[in-house]
Design a protein around this motif. Structure first.
Motif, PDB file in Angstrom:
ATOM      1  N   PRO A  53      30.537  87.346 -37.524  1.00 35.73           N
ATOM      2  CA  PRO A  53      30.493  86.409 -36.404  1.00 35.73           C
ATOM      3  C   PRO A  53      30.043  85.030 -36.920  1.00 35.73           C
ATOM      4  N   VAL A  54      30.735  83.982 -36.487  1.00 38.19           N
ATOM      5  CA  VAL A  54      30.387  82.612 -36.860  1.00 38.19           C
ATOM      6  C   VAL A  54      30.099  81.862 -35.571  1.00 38.19           C
ATOM      7  N   PHE A  55      28.965  81.178 -35.539  1.00 39.10           N
ATOM      8  CA  PHE A  55      28.543  80.462 -34.334  1.00 39.10           C
ATOM      9  C   PHE A  55      28.619  78.966 -34.604  1.00 39.10           C
ATOM     10  N   GLN A  56      29.441  78.285 -33.808  1.00 38.61           N
ATOM     11  CA  GLN A  56      29.657  76.850 -33.999  1.00 38.61           C
ATOM     12  C   GLN A  56      29.280  76.081 -32.735  1.00 38.61           C
ATOM     13  N   ASP A  57      28.761  74.866 -32.970  1.00 38.23           N
ATOM     14  CA  ASP A  57      28.407  73.964 -31.880  1.00 38.23           C
ATOM     15  C   ASP A  57      29.247  72.696 -31.995  1.00 38.23           C
ATOM     16  N   TRP A  58      29.592  72.114 -30.867  1.00 36.94           N
ATOM     17  CA  TRP A  58      30.308  70.836 -30.840  1.00 36.94           C
ATOM     18  C   TRP A  58      29.311  69.736 -31.173  1.00 36.94           C
ATOM     19  N   SER A  59      29.597  68.996 -32.226  1.00 41.75           N
ATOM     20  CA  SER A  59      28.689  67.942 -32.653  1.00 41.75           C
ATOM     21  C   SER A  59      29.475  66.879 -33.420  1.00 41.75           C
ATOM     22  N   ALA A  60      29.274  65.631 -33.066  1.00 43.76           N
ATOM     23  CA  ALA A  60      29.920  64.496 -33.746  1.00 43.76           C
ATOM     24  C   ALA A  60      31.437  64.644 -33.785  1.00 43.76           C
ATOM     25  N   GLY A  61      32.010  65.098 -32.674  1.00 41.96           N
ATOM     26  CA  GLY A  61      33.461  65.151 -32.560  1.00 41.96           C
ATOM     27  C   GLY A  61      34.148  66.352 -33.167  1.00 41.96           C
ATOM     28  N   LYS A  62      33.374  67.366 -33.610  1.00 42.25           N
ATOM     29  CA  LYS A  62      34.007  68.575 -34.152  1.00 42.25           C
ATOM     30  C   LYS A  62      33.047  69.759 -34.034  1.00 42.25           C
ATOM     31  N   TYR A  63      33.609  70.961 -34.180  1.00 46.06           N
ATOM     32  CA  TYR A  63      32.790  72.161 -34.176  1.00 46.06           C
ATOM     33  C   TYR A  63      32.259  72.397 -35.583  1.00 46.06           C
ATOM     34  N   LYS A  64      30.973  72.730 -35.663  1.00 46.71           N
ATOM     35  CA  LYS A  64      30.385  73.048 -36.953  1.00 46.71           C
ATOM     36  C   LYS A  64      29.222  74.005 -36.762  1.00 46.71           C
ATOM     37  N   VAL A  65      28.871  74.692 -37.838  1.00 49.05           N
ATOM     38  CA  VAL A  65      27.743  75.610 -37.812  1.00 49.05           C
ATOM     39  C   VAL A  65      26.460  74.795 -37.959  1.00 49.05           C
ATOM     40  N   VAL A  66      25.579  74.943 -36.994  1.00 51.95           N
ATOM     41  CA  VAL A  66      24.249  74.326 -37.059  1.00 51.95           C
ATOM     42  C   VAL A  66      23.296  75.489 -37.336  1.00 51.95           C
ATOM     43  N   SER A  67      22.742  75.537 -38.544  1.00 54.08           N
ATOM     44  CA  SER A  67      22.036  76.732 -39.008  1.00 54.08           C
ATOM     45  C   SER A  67      20.929  77.198 -38.056  1.00 54.08           C
ATOM     46  N   PHE A  68      20.166  76.273 -37.495  1.00 49.72           N
ATOM     47  CA  PHE A  68      19.098  76.659 -36.571  1.00 49.72           C
ATOM     48  C   PHE A  68      19.667  77.405 -35.364  1.00 49.72           C
ATOM     49  N   HIS A  69      20.737  76.862 -34.777  1.00 53.29           N
ATOM     50  CA  HIS A  69      21.348  77.492 -33.600  1.00 53.29           C
ATOM     51  C   HIS A  69      22.065  78.788 -33.970  1.00 53.29           C
ATOM     52  N   ALA A  70      22.705  78.816 -35.153  1.00 51.76           N
ATOM     53  CA  ALA A  70      23.408  80.024 -35.596  1.00 51.76           C
ATOM     54  C   ALA A  70      22.433  81.177 -35.801  1.00 51.76           C
ATOM     55  N   LYS A  71      21.266  80.872 -36.349  1.00 51.47           N
ATOM     56  CA  LYS A  71      20.245  81.907 -36.551  1.00 51.47           C
ATOM     57  C   LYS A  71      19.823  82.505 -35.218  1.00 51.47           C
ATOM     58  N   LYS A  72      19.579  81.649 -34.250  1.00 50.23           N
ATOM     59  CA  LYS A  72      19.193  82.120 -32.918  1.00 50.23           C
ATOM     60  C   LYS A  72      20.321  82.945 -32.297  1.00 50.23           C
ATOM     61  N   ALA A  73      21.558  82.488 -32.456  1.00 45.52           N
ATOM     62  CA  ALA A  73      22.709  83.187 -31.876  1.00 45.52           C
ATOM     63  C   ALA A  73      22.897  84.572 -32.500  1.00 45.52           C
ATOM     64  N   ARG A  74      22.646  84.709 -33.802  1.00 42.51           N
ATOM     65  CA  ARG A  74      22.751  86.032 -34.438  1.00 42.51           C
ATOM     66  C   ARG A  74      21.755  86.995 -33.806  1.00 42.51           C
ATOM     67  N   GLY A  75      20.537  86.527 -33.570  1.00 41.24           N
ATOM     68  CA  GLY A  75      19.542  87.370 -32.909  1.00 41.24           C
ATOM     69  C   GLY A  75      19.946  87.721 -31.494  1.00 41.24           C
ATOM     70  N   LEU A  76      20.506  86.743 -30.788  1.00 41.80           N
ATOM     71  CA  LEU A  76      20.973  86.996 -29.420  1.00 41.80           C
ATOM     72  C   LEU A  76      22.106  88.017 -29.402  1.00 41.80           C
ATOM     73  N   MET A  77      22.980  87.969 -30.418  1.00 38.61           N
ATOM     74  CA  MET A  77      24.080  88.929 -30.468  1.00 38.61           C
ATOM     75  C   MET A  77      23.549  90.340 -30.728  1.00 38.61           C
ATOM     76  N   PHE A 114      32.543  82.074 -32.423  1.00 36.82           N
ATOM     77  CA  PHE A 114      31.964  81.857 -31.100  1.00 36.82           C
ATOM     78  C   PHE A 114      31.548  80.394 -31.043  1.00 36.82           C
ATOM     79  N   ARG A 115      31.998  79.697 -30.021  1.00 40.64           N
ATOM     80  CA  ARG A 115      31.737  78.255 -29.925  1.00 40.64           C
ATOM     81  C   ARG A 115      31.055  77.917 -28.605  1.00 40.64           C
ATOM     82  N   ARG A 116      30.340  76.802 -28.652  1.00 42.43           N
ATOM     83  CA  ARG A 116      29.795  76.250 -27.422  1.00 42.43           C
ATOM     84  C   ARG A 116      29.889  74.730 -27.518  1.00 42.43           C
ATOM     85  N   ASP A 117      30.061  74.107 -26.356  1.00 45.73           N
ATOM     86  CA  ASP A 117      30.273  72.661 -26.325  1.00 45.73           C
ATOM     87  C   ASP A 117      28.990  71.874 -26.339  1.00 45.73           C
ATOM     88  N   LYS A 118      27.910  72.427 -25.810  1.00 42.79           N
ATOM     89  CA  LYS A 118      26.630  71.705 -25.782  1.00 42.79           C
ATOM     90  C   LYS A 118      25.539  72.659 -26.211  1.00 42.79           C
TER      91      LYS A 118
END
Length: 119
Positions: A53-77, A114-118
């Motif tokens: 599973p790869v968790f990406q956030d919309w940031s600066a005009g594109k989707y990218k992995v933000v490690s802090f948020h991805a870590k939290k998302a792995r735990g949530l999954m 898995f993506r999220r816009d905000k």
């Protein structure tokens, strides 16, 4: 495909216990731990296809992995799988915690995006 979720209290929602895994037939692994941790364990795990599973956030005009948020998302999954008693691997695609949604167009058979816009 059925998922095996370890129901032993000492191992539930804990890092992978390789001794327990190798004693079972494993048809598929879901790589929720961070890459570095999983890489260190891979040689001890049974041979099986791996879904990442790869968790990406919309940031600066594109989707990218933000490690802090991805870590939290792995735990949530991991929590989502346990709380919802997920038994079929495809059910993980319904994961929608913290605004993430499965994006089939960005995913492949082995990499589920898995993506999220905000955030």
């Amino acid at each position: 495909m059925d998922m095996y979720i370890n129901s032993m209290p000492n191992y539930a929602l804990c890092p992978i216990n390789t001794r327990h895994l190798v004693s079972h037939t494993v048809n598929l692994l879901i790589k929720i731990p961070p890459y570095e941790y999983f890489r260190a364990l891979k040689s001890k795990l049974p041979e099986a296809p791996v879904i990442t599973p790869v968790f990406q956030d919309w940031s600066a005009g594109k989707y990218k992995v933000v490690s802090f948020h991805a870590k939290k998302a792995r735990g949530l999954m991991a929590r989502y799988a346990a709380v919802n008693q997920v038994r079929k691997v495809e059910e993980l695609k319904r994961f929608d915690s913290d605004g993430y949604e499965y994006d089939a167009s960005a995913s492949s058979e082995q990499t589920w995006v898995f993506r999220r816009d905000k955030n």
